[in-house]
Design an enzyme around this catalytic site. Structure first.
Site, PDB file in Angstrom:
ATOM      1  N   SER A 114      62.610 -26.431  88.380  1.00 29.32           N
ATOM      2  CA  SER A 114      63.546 -27.250  89.152  1.00 29.32           C
ATOM      3  C   SER A 114      62.879 -27.813  90.389  1.00 29.32           C
ATOM      4  O   SER A 114      62.026 -27.170  90.993  1.00 29.32           O
ATOM      5  CB  SER A 114      64.766 -26.422  89.568  1.00 29.32           C
ATOM      6  OG  SER A 114      65.623 -27.232  90.352  1.00 29.32           O
ATOM      7  N   LYS A 142      67.861 -21.246  84.162  1.00 32.60           N
ATOM      8  CA  LYS A 142      67.796 -22.663  84.567  1.00 32.60           C
ATOM      9  C   LYS A 142      69.099 -23.382  84.212  1.00 32.60           C
ATOM     10  O   LYS A 142      69.583 -24.236  84.972  1.00 32.60           O
ATOM     11  CB  LYS A 142      66.598 -23.355  83.908  1.00 32.60           C
ATOM     12  CG  LYS A 142      66.507 -24.857  84.226  1.00 32.60           C
ATOM     13  CD  LYS A 142      66.293 -25.101  85.695  1.00 32.60           C
ATOM     14  CE  LYS A 142      66.375 -26.495  86.247  1.00 32.60           C
ATOM     15  NZ  LYS A 142      66.459 -27.671  85.515  1.00 32.60           N
ATOM     16  N   HIS A 168      71.527 -22.446  86.810  1.00 29.89           N
ATOM     17  CA  HIS A 168      71.117 -23.180  88.020  1.00 29.89           C
ATOM     18  C   HIS A 168      71.741 -24.576  87.988  1.00 29.89           C
ATOM     19  O   HIS A 168      72.325 -25.058  88.959  1.00 29.89           O
ATOM     20  CB  HIS A 168      69.583 -23.269  88.079  1.00 29.89           C
ATOM     21  CG  HIS A 168      69.056 -24.273  89.071  1.00 29.89           C
ATOM     22  ND1 HIS A 168      69.077 -25.635  88.819  1.00 29.89           N
ATOM     23  CD2 HIS A 168      68.518 -24.136  90.296  1.00 29.89           C
ATOM     24  CE1 HIS A 168      68.581 -26.287  89.854  1.00 29.89           C
ATOM     25  NE2 HIS A 168      68.229 -25.392  90.775  1.00 29.89           N
ATOM     26  N   ASN A 169      71.624 -25.237  86.851  1.00 27.82           N
ATOM     27  CA  ASN A 169      72.147 -26.606  86.740  1.00 27.82           C
ATOM     28  C   ASN A 169      73.669 -26.624  86.781  1.00 27.82           C
ATOM     29  O   ASN A 169      74.262 -27.556  87.325  1.00 27.82           O
ATOM     30  CB  ASN A 169      71.632 -27.260  85.453  1.00 27.82           C
ATOM     31  CG  ASN A 169      70.198 -27.728  85.602  1.00 27.82           C
ATOM     32  OD1 ASN A 169      69.445 -27.198  86.427  1.00 27.82           O
ATOM     33  ND2 ASN A 169      69.795 -28.699  84.810  1.00 27.82           N
ATOM     34  N   GLU A 222      74.434 -26.452  90.247  1.00 29.03           N
ATOM     35  CA  GLU A 222      74.074 -27.782  90.781  1.00 29.03           C
ATOM     36  C   GLU A 222      75.227 -28.775  90.557  1.00 29.03           C
ATOM     37  O   GLU A 222      75.635 -29.497  91.474  1.00 29.03           O
ATOM     38  CB  GLU A 222      72.797 -28.248  90.068  1.00 29.03           C
ATOM     39  CG  GLU A 222      72.354 -29.669  90.312  1.00 29.03           C
ATOM     40  CD  GLU A 222      71.143 -30.019  89.409  1.00 29.03           C
ATOM     41  OE1 GLU A 222      70.119 -29.317  89.475  1.00 29.03           O
ATOM     42  OE2 GLU A 222      71.241 -30.991  88.628  1.00 29.03           O
TER      43      GLU A 222
HETATM   44  C1  6PG Z   1      66.367 -29.806  88.499  1.00 29.73           C
HETATM   45  C2  6PG Z   1      67.407 -30.710  87.891  1.00 29.73           C
HETATM   46  C3  6PG Z   1      66.866 -31.410  86.698  1.00 29.73           C
HETATM   47  C4  6PG Z   1      67.672 -32.621  86.269  1.00 29.73           C
HETATM   48  C5  6PG Z   1      69.081 -32.315  85.896  1.00 29.73           C
HETATM   49  C6  6PG Z   1      69.939 -33.548  85.834  1.00 29.73           C
HETATM   50  O1  6PG Z   1      66.673 -28.629  88.602  1.00 29.73           O
HETATM   51  O2  6PG Z   1      65.303 -30.301  88.857  1.00 29.73           O
HETATM   52  O3  6PG Z   1      68.505 -29.942  87.495  1.00 29.73           O
HETATM   53  O4  6PG Z   1      66.705 -30.464  85.679  1.00 29.73           O
HETATM   54  O5  6PG Z   1      67.650 -33.560  87.289  1.00 29.73           O
HETATM   55  O6  6PG Z   1      69.034 -31.712  84.653  1.00 29.73           O
HETATM   56  O7  6PG Z   1      70.991 -33.230  85.014  1.00 29.73           O
HETATM   57  P1  6PG Z   1      72.089 -34.232  84.560  1.00 29.73           P
HETATM   58  O8  6PG Z   1      71.387 -35.462  84.029  1.00 29.73           O
HETATM   59  O9  6PG Z   1      72.825 -33.489  83.511  1.00 29.73           O
HETATM   60  O10 6PG Z   1      72.892 -34.526  85.781  1.00 29.73           O
END
Ligand code: 6PG
Length: 468
Positions: free
Chosen positions: A129, A183, A186-187, A190
């Site tokens: 990430s 991960k 994590h998302n 996010e």
């Molecule tokens: C990270 C981000 C990366 C990506 C996302 C975007 O941790 O660096 O999470 O993995 O930018 O997956 O996800 P979406 O396109 O689903 O918003």
């Protein structure tokens, strides 16, 4: 061709190229493979003077690498990963390691581990990430699987990862697909934090009447306090970006349809499968879905005037302060949901996760890095078996305090007809989690009434059925 390179990277898009250059900054040599000759050439041009080679030939690429080979894939999740593994396999030897560093679904990772085990090739699922910049200067890295595989690359990963207080933001997180699972969550977190910030923006803009410069100032101020985080910081910057195609601010010209690649949805889906409530993450996924219905929203809008009469007048400064406190409260609740999901997944999938370690490696490099993660880390240091962050004494006071602001902000938003699915879900999660007696006894009674599904009693042990 001599086998002199320490590390191999497949997929020389901006992430792959940046990660590879980061590796070479730390004294390792690396080879890159991409089917697109322009990308292979771009790598060599960018890395001139360094121990780097770019190629479009799989056999050459594999021959360049020292054994056991360490090959990382940064290609789109899904079929591309299987196809790259397929072309790579005939060239590999026993004990070589393939690392999938994309956002692969953890079940695909489990399958690939098994398939490659049969070929005596090590396979590691690893979350990375931090976006393109993180890859270049120090991402947060979430590897899982065979500890022996991790040992092969630990010196490289520890060198390239972000550092917080001198500690690298990388650790072997657990067995099998643990890295990709962590991960994914994590998302999910996010998604939740991003939706909360979007709702805060909506309220500050449409109820408090802040313009983009004022929004910038508010977010900048928040980023110097308890809310300090990467997402608050970049949001402050976003408000000040001028439109490159015309007058005004860029943000005001961006279409309000949020795309998604799936990791937030997977987090919700898997939480549902395990019966773990993650309503703020679910809300964020739902809001991306609603945002995509732009055409329908446009059709509905003239029929349902949003202005609600007789709403109370709010003091602008009070509202700004309340939104900040509500955000802090809702951030805590969102992390609590994600961490709870990790706790349960660790049991469900025998990952052997250590929540303190996860909070530690999320403090730097990743998209959800935040000052709050240091508090979360400490909570798990004090209580490694903590079931939910809301049960940690360290969070009692901030949560009790922040819920008042969250309640006020939601009431104000409701009065003005603004959607606050994420804020509301965080508050409802809290209200339900702290409620010893929920009305779900009635649901049990209904289930037994129409389907003889039985129920338990609060006062007598056993399973009961009533002829209603
Ligand atoms: C990270 C981000 C990366 C990506 C996302 C975007 O941790 O660096 O999470 O993995 O930018 O997956 O996800 P979406 O396109 O689903 O918003």
């Amino acid at each position: 061709m001599t086998s002199t390179y320490d590390f191999g990277m497949i997929g020389l898009g901006v992430m792959g190229r940046n990660f590879l250059l980061n590796i070479t900054d730390h004294g390792f040599s690396a080879a890159g493979l991409d089917l697109d000759p322009d990308k292979a050439a771009a790598l060599e041009a960018e890395a001139s003077g360094k121990a780097v080679r770019g190629t479009i030939d799989t056999a050459d690429f594999v021959r360049m690498l020292k054994t056991p080979r360490k090959i990382m894939l940064l290609v789109p999740a899904g079929k591309a990963v299987d196809s790259v593994i397929g072309t790579l396999l005939p060239h590999l030897e026993h004990g070589d390691l393939i690392i999938d560093a994309g956002n692969s679904h953890f079940e695909d990772t489990n399958r690939r581990i098994e398939e490659l085990q049969a070929r005596d090739v090590l396979f590691m699922g690893m979350g990375v990430s931090g976006g393109a910049e993180g890859a270049r200067i120090g991402p947060s890295i979430m590897p899982g699987g065979n500890p022996e595989a991790y040992r092969l690359v630990a010196p490289i990963l520890e060198a390239v990862a972000a550092k917080v207080d001198g500690e690298p933001c990388v650790a072997h997180l657990g067995s099998t697909s643990a890295g990709h699972y962590v991960k994914m969550v994590h998302n999910g977190i996010e998604y939740g934090l991003m939706q909360l910030i979007a709702e805060a923006y909506d309220i500050l803009r449409n109820i408090a009447g802040l313009n983009n410069k004022e929004l910038h100032q508010v977010f900048k101020g928040w980023n110097q306090g308890a809310l300090q985080s990467f997402l608050i910081e970049i949001t402050a910057n976003i408000f000040l970006k001028g439109d490159n195609l015309g007058e005004g601010w860029l943000l005001d010209k961006i279409l309000d349809k949020a795309k998604q690649k799936g990791t937030g949805k997977w987090t919700s889906q898997n939480a549902m499968d395990m019966g773990i409530p993650t309503p703020t993450i679910d809300a964020a996924v739902t809001m991306r879905g609603l945002s995509a219905l732009k055409m329908e929203r446009k059709m509905a809008s003239p029929h349902y005037n949003r202005a609600v009469e007789n709403h109370s007048k709010v003091n602008r400064d009070t509202l700004v302060a309340q939104v900040g406190e509500a955000l802090y409260f809702a951030f805590i609740v969102t992390y609590a949901q994600g961490m709870h999901q990790l706790t349960e997944a660790s049991k469900e999938y025998n990952y052997g996760l250590n929540l303190e370690t996860i909070a530690r490696i999320w403090r730097g490099g990743c998209i959800i890095r935040a000052a709050l993660l240091e508090e979360i880390r400490k909570a798990y240091t004090d209580q490694p078996e903590l079931r939910n962050l809301l049960l940690s004494p360290a969070f009692h006071e901030p949560v009790l305090h922040g819920q008042h602001a969250c309640r006020s902000v939601i009431k104000t938003a409701i009065d003005h007809g603004l959607p606050t699915l994420a804020f509301s879900s965080a508050l409802h999660y809290f209200d339900a989690y702290r409620c010893e007696q929920l009305p779900l006894n009635l649901v049990q009674a209904q289930r037994d009434y129409f389907g003889a599904h039985t129920y338990e009693r609060a006062d007598v042990e056993g399973v009961f059925h009533t002829d209603w």
